[in-house]
Design an enzyme around this catalytic site. Structure first.
Site, PDB file in Angstrom:
ATOM      1  N   CYS A  41      -1.047  -5.192 -12.815  1.00  0.00           N
ATOM      2  CA  CYS A  41      -1.511  -4.054 -12.008  1.00  0.00           C
ATOM      3  C   CYS A  41      -0.394  -3.329 -11.282  1.00  0.00           C
ATOM      4  O   CYS A  41      -0.157  -2.145 -11.524  1.00  0.00           O
ATOM      5  CB  CYS A  41      -2.550  -4.535 -10.993  1.00  0.00           C
ATOM      6  SG  CYS A  41      -4.084  -5.126 -11.734  1.00  0.00           S
ATOM      7  N   GLY A  43      10.038 -12.623  -1.674  1.00  0.00           N
ATOM      8  CA  GLY A  43      10.181 -13.322  -2.942  1.00  0.00           C
ATOM      9  C   GLY A  43      10.978 -12.512  -3.940  1.00  0.00           C
ATOM     10  O   GLY A  43      11.744 -11.614  -3.563  1.00  0.00           O
TER      11      GLY A  43
END
Length: 434
Positions: free
Chosen positions: A263, A256
């Protein structure tokens, strides 16, 4: 058991609501009075599936409370969790621990009797030592044990992760604190959740190492996707082929536009700086950080190429703005870098997201927004699927074909099949599928 949760942000609110659902009495403390007022009215400031039900039900059953008054909450507590933010520090990428340290000092001043103080925030190795030192300097002789208990919550699945965790990591230095932490998590023993007791520094490092490893898997498959495009291979089949090896596993092997969120970007940078501080540079994690940032910029170049090499004077529709589905979190979302690069290249950028519109407007005030996916694509010269929300998995392609000015569909999440999209007259661009 009485618990005080210092910080009613994402981690604090989810953890507090779940602990209350276990039967503990939880008071969440936050410095933002508006947030506290909203929570007391049952209004949830973040989008997380299932969280509203947990908050409202436990508030109504008087197991979950919200306040700005730390002294009273801490004085009543058997266990105090510190769940404040640790954002990346500007300039050097280190975790900003000022909120953690300030909370530790204030907690020390208000403790009544023996108390276990738990760092739930994601913190570098050695932070628990510093927290204990600050508390004992603030109140000499304070009767306290400091514990590390990192969270492993996926945004969009946090309630499930808390109640059915892969593992519970507790970094503890004395038996009394270990016994109390066992009582805190005792309701999960029914689910046979593995509890790992370690030293405090080990627990702190487990959190960073976990996130860095997962970020590495994402970055690895993204680089394989680039190779697949050049070599005429299919990255989804490569991912399946390697993921079926149980030494590797299938999770986090989806190509992607790069990782974002609260995080992975922050924690990988902090781990790099921690490693440098201890004079043991982590070259792999350094490369992950660098490659991921370049990845986001490369996605904008993919859109430019799909538009014939230029987007000047053109409209690009972005479907999905949050960093992942089932959250309204925009922190370090790939959509930000993509939108900025497209605007810099002369495009008008229009966006839509099922849950993240309010947050997106705060970080991207200079793009246009549409109330629906179909309004977003109207008169667009390219449609870019950035975040794989379920609402975008079965789009009415004939309708979109009628709405757009130029039928270009850039699928950065490989949600669709090429033949399916091209059958409706689109130029289709995907990631790593040759």
């Amino acid at each position: 058991m009485h618990i005080a949760m210092i910080g009613a942000g994402y981690v604090g609110l989810v953890s507090g609501a779940c602990f209350a659902d276990f039967g503990h009495v939880v008071t969440c403390v936050d410095t933002d009075p508006d947030k506290v007022d909203r929570l007391n009215r049952g209004e949830i400031p973040i989008f997380e599936p299932g969280l509203e039900d947990h908050v409202v039900r436990n508030r109504d059953e008087e197991r979950l409370f919200f306040t700005t008054e730390l002294p009273e909450a801490v004085a009543k507590a058997d266990v105090v969790f510190i769940a404040v933010g640790t954002p990346s520090r500007r300039g050097d990428g280190r975790a900003d621990l000022s909120y953690v340290y300030a909370a530790a000092a204030e907690v020390a001043r208000n403790i009544s009797g023996y108390t276990v103080v738990v760092t739930k925030s994601t913190v570098p190795v050695g932070t628990g030592d510093a927290v204990e030192r600050i508390m004992r300097d603030e109140v000499p002789g304070v009767d306290v044990s400091v514990v590390s208990n990192p969270e492993f919550l996926r945004e969009g699945a946090a309630i499930e992760d808390f109640k059915r965790p892969d593992r519970i990591v507790i970094g503890v230095e004395d038996e009394r604190a270990q016994e109390i932490m066992g009582e805190v998590y005792r309701p999960l023993f029914v689910n046979q959740a593995p509890v790992i007791y370690t030293g405090r520094r080990t627990a702190e490092l487990i959190k960073y190492a976990s996130n860095a490893f997962l970020a590495t898997k994402i970055t690895f498959i993204n680089e394989m996707a680039d190779l697949c495009e050049k070599a005429g291979a299919n990255v989804q089949e490569v991912a399946r082929g390697i993921g079926l090896d149980n030494r590797i596993g299938t999770k986090f092997l989806h190509a992607g536009p790069g990782f974002g969120g609260s995080c992975f970007p922050k924690d990988t940078r902090a781990l790099v700086e921690t490693a440098r501080e201890f004079e043991t540079p982590s070259r792999i994690v350094e490369a992950v950080v660098t490659v991921n940032e370049a990845r986001k910029a490369a996605m904008a170049q993919k859109v430019l190429r799909a538009c014939g090499g230029s987007v000047a004077g053109k409209t690009v529709a972005l479907l999905g703005l949050t960093f992942k589905p089932n959250t309204d979190d925009m922190r370090e979302s790939p959509s930000i870098a993509i939108a900025n690069a497209l605007r810099a290249a002369g495009a008008t950028v229009r966006g839509h997201d099922p849950q993240g519109m309010e947050q997106a407007r705060r970080v991207m005030p200079d793009i246009e927004y549409a109330d629906t996916a179909y309004a977003c694509v109207e008169d667009a010269d390219a449609v870019v699927l950035v975040t794989e929300w379920e609402a975008y998995r079965a789009l009415d392609l004939p309708r979109i074909k009628e709405l757009v000015r130029v039928p270009v569909f850039v699928d950065l999440r490989n949600v669709y099949r090429r033949a399916e999209v091209e059958r409706h007259g689109f130029t289709y661009v995907d990631v790593g599928r040759g």
